[in-house]
Design an enzyme around this catalytic site. Structure first.
Site, PDB file in Angstrom:
ATOM      1  N   ASP A  87      41.784  43.445  61.819  1.00 28.66           N
ATOM      2  CA  ASP A  87      42.161  43.981  60.352  1.00 28.66           C
ATOM      3  C   ASP A  87      43.531  43.523  60.138  1.00 28.66           C
ATOM      4  O   ASP A  87      43.957  43.059  59.020  1.00 28.66           O
ATOM      5  CB  ASP A  87      41.934  45.270  60.043  1.00 28.66           C
ATOM      6  CG  ASP A  87      40.451  45.525  59.778  1.00 28.66           C
ATOM      7  OD1 ASP A  87      39.787  44.768  59.333  1.00 28.66           O
ATOM      8  OD2 ASP A  87      39.953  46.881  59.986  1.00 28.66           O
TER       9      ASP A  87
ATOM     10  N   GLY B 189      49.060  54.544  51.379  1.00 31.45           N
ATOM     11  CA  GLY B 189      47.981  54.734  52.315  1.00 31.45           C
ATOM     12  C   GLY B 189      48.111  55.073  53.552  1.00 31.45           C
ATOM     13  O   GLY B 189      49.238  54.414  54.296  1.00 31.45           O
ATOM     14  N   ALA B 190      47.468  55.865  54.323  1.00 28.00           N
ATOM     15  CA  ALA B 190      47.724  56.126  55.979  1.00 28.00           C
ATOM     16  C   ALA B 190      46.508  56.002  56.533  1.00 28.00           C
ATOM     17  O   ALA B 190      46.359  56.753  57.657  1.00 28.00           O
ATOM     18  CB  ALA B 190      48.259  57.376  55.910  1.00 28.00           C
ATOM     19  N   GLY B 191      45.461  55.384  55.958  1.00 29.08           N
ATOM     20  CA  GLY B 191      43.934  55.409  56.793  1.00 29.08           C
ATOM     21  C   GLY B 191      43.953  54.038  57.715  1.00 29.08           C
ATOM     22  O   GLY B 191      45.015  53.642  58.075  1.00 29.08           O
ATOM     23  N   GLY B 192      42.774  53.777  57.874  1.00 33.13           N
ATOM     24  CA  GLY B 192      42.397  52.626  58.860  1.00 33.13           C
ATOM     25  C   GLY B 192      43.199  51.417  58.397  1.00 33.13           C
ATOM     26  O   GLY B 192      43.870  50.654  59.490  1.00 33.13           O
TER      27      GLY B 192
ATOM     28  N   LYS C 112      35.358  53.112  63.649  1.00 37.20           N
ATOM     29  CA  LYS C 112      36.323  52.280  64.148  1.00 37.20           C
ATOM     30  C   LYS C 112      37.062  52.899  65.393  1.00 37.20           C
ATOM     31  O   LYS C 112      37.545  52.342  66.101  1.00 37.20           O
ATOM     32  CB  LYS C 112      37.337  51.794  62.797  1.00 37.20           C
ATOM     33  CG  LYS C 112      36.427  50.816  62.134  1.00 37.20           C
ATOM     34  CD  LYS C 112      37.536  50.177  61.165  1.00 37.20           C
ATOM     35  CE  LYS C 112      37.110  49.172  60.182  1.00 37.20           C
ATOM     36  NZ  LYS C 112      38.032  48.432  59.276  1.00 37.20           N
TER      37      LYS C 112
ATOM     38  N   ASN D 224      51.634  58.307  51.228  1.00 40.64           N
ATOM     39  CA  ASN D 224      50.365  58.766  51.440  1.00 40.64           C
ATOM     40  C   ASN D 224      50.138  60.036  50.321  1.00 40.64           C
ATOM     41  O   ASN D 224      50.910  60.807  50.169  1.00 40.64           O
ATOM     42  CB  ASN D 224      49.975  58.787  52.726  1.00 40.64           C
ATOM     43  CG  ASN D 224      48.587  59.042  52.719  1.00 40.64           C
ATOM     44  OD1 ASN D 224      47.529  58.197  52.121  1.00 40.64           O
ATOM     45  ND2 ASN D 224      47.804  60.038  53.376  1.00 40.64           N
ATOM     46  N   ARG D 225      48.852  59.995  49.882  1.00 47.44           N
ATOM     47  CA  ARG D 225      48.679  61.152  49.257  1.00 47.44           C
ATOM     48  C   ARG D 225      48.930  62.461  49.856  1.00 47.44           C
ATOM     49  O   ARG D 225      49.353  63.494  49.533  1.00 47.44           O
ATOM     50  CB  ARG D 225      47.162  61.054  48.696  1.00 47.44           C
ATOM     51  CG  ARG D 225      46.587  62.395  47.618  1.00 47.44           C
ATOM     52  CD  ARG D 225      45.260  61.965  47.191  1.00 47.44           C
ATOM     53  NE  ARG D 225      44.163  61.960  48.219  1.00 47.44           N
ATOM     54  CZ  ARG D 225      42.933  61.506  48.154  1.00 47.44           C
ATOM     55  NH1 ARG D 225      42.721  61.395  46.958  1.00 47.44           N
ATOM     56  NH2 ARG D 225      42.217  61.155  49.119  1.00 47.44           N
TER      57      ARG D 225
HETATM   58  P1  NAP Z   1      40.223  55.435  54.884  1.00 45.89           P
HETATM   59  O1  NAP Z   1      40.504  55.200  56.287  1.00 45.89           O
HETATM   60  O2  NAP Z   1      39.087  56.217  54.273  1.00 45.89           O
HETATM   61  O3  NAP Z   1      41.622  55.835  54.198  1.00 45.89           O
HETATM   62  C1  NAP Z   1      41.697  55.927  52.928  1.00 45.89           C
HETATM   63  C2  NAP Z   1      43.249  55.915  52.315  1.00 45.89           C
HETATM   64  O4  NAP Z   1      43.226  55.935  50.832  1.00 45.89           O
HETATM   65  C3  NAP Z   1      43.956  57.323  52.873  1.00 45.89           C
HETATM   66  O5  NAP Z   1      45.336  56.898  52.755  1.00 45.89           O
HETATM   67  C4  NAP Z   1      43.591  58.132  51.560  1.00 45.89           C
HETATM   68  O6  NAP Z   1      44.697  59.252  51.356  1.00 45.89           O
HETATM   69  C5  NAP Z   1      43.830  57.160  50.288  1.00 45.89           C
HETATM   70  N1  NAP Z   1      43.148  57.458  49.133  1.00 45.89           N
HETATM   71  C6  NAP Z   1      41.915  57.397  48.959  1.00 45.89           C
HETATM   72  N2  NAP Z   1      41.589  57.830  47.661  1.00 45.89           N
HETATM   73  C7  NAP Z   1      42.801  58.139  46.979  1.00 45.89           C
HETATM   74  C8  NAP Z   1      43.480  58.420  45.603  1.00 45.89           C
HETATM   75  N3  NAP Z   1      42.495  58.740  44.771  1.00 45.89           N
HETATM   76  N4  NAP Z   1      44.714  58.491  45.642  1.00 45.89           N
HETATM   77  C9  NAP Z   1      45.534  58.251  46.455  1.00 45.89           C
HETATM   78  N5  NAP Z   1      45.234  57.915  47.759  1.00 45.89           N
HETATM   79  C10 NAP Z   1      43.979  57.694  48.043  1.00 45.89           C
HETATM   80  O7  NAP Z   1      39.873  54.020  54.409  1.00 45.89           O
HETATM   81  P2  NAP Z   1      40.110  52.421  54.946  1.00 45.89           P
HETATM   82  O8  NAP Z   1      39.484  52.287  55.940  1.00 45.89           O
HETATM   83  O9  NAP Z   1      41.907  52.723  55.366  1.00 45.89           O
HETATM   84  O10 NAP Z   1      40.134  51.521  53.679  1.00 45.89           O
HETATM   85  C11 NAP Z   1      41.007  51.521  52.610  1.00 45.89           C
HETATM   86  C12 NAP Z   1      40.684  50.429  51.649  1.00 45.89           C
HETATM   87  O11 NAP Z   1      40.974  49.266  52.508  1.00 45.89           O
HETATM   88  C13 NAP Z   1      39.213  50.308  50.942  1.00 45.89           C
HETATM   89  O12 NAP Z   1      39.213  49.876  49.761  1.00 45.89           O
HETATM   90  C14 NAP Z   1      38.484  49.260  51.980  1.00 45.89           C
HETATM   91  O13 NAP Z   1      37.664  48.470  51.650  1.00 45.89           O
HETATM   92  C15 NAP Z   1      39.761  48.287  52.294  1.00 45.89           C
HETATM   93  N6  NAP Z   1      39.858  47.458  53.505  1.00 45.89           N
HETATM   94  C16 NAP Z   1      39.804  46.282  53.121  1.00 45.89           C
HETATM   95  C17 NAP Z   1      40.004  45.098  54.180  1.00 45.89           C
HETATM   96  C18 NAP Z   1      39.948  43.666  53.842  1.00 45.89           C
HETATM   97  O14 NAP Z   1      39.582  42.838  54.810  1.00 45.89           O
HETATM   98  N7  NAP Z   1      40.426  43.193  52.720  1.00 45.89           N
HETATM   99  C19 NAP Z   1      39.729  45.695  55.592  1.00 45.89           C
HETATM  100  C20 NAP Z   1      39.751  47.077  55.753  1.00 45.89           C
HETATM  101  C21 NAP Z   1      39.735  47.991  54.634  1.00 45.89           C
HETATM  102  P3  NAP Z   1      44.588  60.541  51.925  1.00 45.89           P
HETATM  103  O15 NAP Z   1      45.153  60.708  53.367  1.00 45.89           O
HETATM  104  O16 NAP Z   1      45.346  61.455  51.213  1.00 45.89           O
HETATM  105  O17 NAP Z   1      42.836  60.948  52.032  1.00 45.89           O
END
Ligand code: NAP
Length: 285
Positions: free
Chosen positions: A107, A132-135, A71, A156-157
């Site tokens: 998104d 959270g602080a990911g995408g 992304k 965020n973790r």
């Molecule tokens: P990402 O960029 O990999 O970020 C993951 C985030 O989750 C980070 O902040 C990470 O913290 C945190 N995390 C992961 N495991 C954890 C745990 N066990 N305890 C605490 N924090 C944890 O992923 P992303 O793209 O943001 O996606 C995140 C979620 O959003 C996924 O479930 C995805 O399917 C969903 N999503 C949904 C939609 C929708 O349309 N509904 C669209 C996009 C994404 P750290 O920084 O500490 O690693």
């Protein structure tokens, strides 16, 4: 549909993509609307991304969804990137516009649409706690900031990543934002001040994977609790529901971001009920 030479091709690129729901969702809509289009999934490894994008252009593919891990990295290979996607720092949709590949992010806007539809309230002037602080968190936080959120806490973790996102939201949108540790105590204090709690992590995607440190005492009637996880009702939402919070799962965001992408590619508003029905059918097996 018989695939002839006139058929337009759309695709998702990512790694992995085997479990993507997008092909079923978009092909169902194309069939419903009688459009001569097809949507396929390409697994693209990181080191092939530049070649893949050249190939998309060379082959005349009309539009792309972009998913993990491309992304952010895809942006450098596009001809143009929309302003909001630039601020978010990520692209999840690419449109072939007169020979140029243009990147967008739907998104965050998808989350906002879903929030407005499902809660019946505007996003402006509210205090948010985003976990959270990911995408996903970045897209949601920046879009909330751009649309007038009063204050945003980012828990965020990895605390440094949360602080970076909070600083980025303040810098790019002017909204007050603070990074906080993901602990029981700091979540309780910030949620007391908040109108909305958003889980934007992948925690909750699997049963029993309830790792957010929250006491039940944080849930109160009137608090809005959102979860981006779309494959199941997470423990967070179950607990919030039991305490009379207003809850929103990730299906609405998935549909809205997909509907915005479809419109960018084709100029046509897709039937969202068809999208919802097919997703629910696939997810319940
Ligand atoms: P990402 O960029 O990999 O970020 C993951 C985030 O989750 C980070 O902040 C990470 O913290 C945190 N995390 C992961 N495991 C954890 C745990 N066990 N305890 C605490 N924090 C944890 O992923 P992303 O793209 O943001 O996606 C995140 C979620 O959003 C996924 O479930 C995805 O399917 C969903 N999503 C949904 C939609 C929708 O349309 N509904 C669209 C996009 C994404 P750290 O920084 O500490 O690693």
């Amino acid at each position: 549909m018989l695939i002839g030479a006139d058929v337009k091709i759309f695709a998702v690129i990512g790694c992995p993509v085997e479990h993507s729901l997008s092909p079923i969702m978009y092909n169902t809509v194309f069939a419903e609307l009688g459009m001569r289009c097809v949507y396929v999934a390409y697994k693209v490894e990181k080191h092939y991304l530049s070649d893949a994008i050249k190939g998309i252009k060379a082959l005349g593919i009309k539009g792309l969804s972009v998913t993990i891990p491309h992304k952010s990295s895809v942006m450098q290979f596009l001809d143009k990137v929309d302003e909001e996607a630039k601020i978010i720092g990520a692209v999840n949709v690419v449109v072939a516009e007169e020979g140029q590949l243009v990147g967008y992010n739907t998104d965050g806007a998808g989350f906002i649409e879903s929030f407005k539809n499902e809660t019946g309230t505007p996003v402006a002037d509210k205090v948010y706690v985003i976990i959270g602080a990911g995408g996903a968190a970045r897209a949601i936080g920046v879009c909330l900031g751009l649309r007038g959120a009063k204050k945003i806490f980012v828990a965020n973790r990895t605390v440094e990543q949360g602080q970076i996102l909070a600083d980025n939201i303040m810098e790019t949108t002017g909204c007050v934002a603070r990074g906080i540790p993901l602990t029981r105590d700091s979540l309780r204090k910030s949620i007391e001040e908040a109108d909305v709690l958003v889980n934007a992590t992948s925690v909750g995607m699997h049963p029993g994977n309830d790792e957010i440190p929250l006491d039940d005492s944080v849930f109160r009637r009137g608090l809005i609790v959102c979860d981006v996880v779309f494959n199941r009702t997470t423990e967070l939402l179950q607990r919030a529901l039991a305490h009379e919070c207003l809850v929103m799962n990730g299906i609405g965001m998935l549909i809205e971001q997909g509907a915005l992408a479809f419109e960018l590619w084709t100029g046509v508003k897709p039937p969202k009920e068809v999208m919802r029905n097919v997703l629910q059918k696939v997810m319940t097996g």
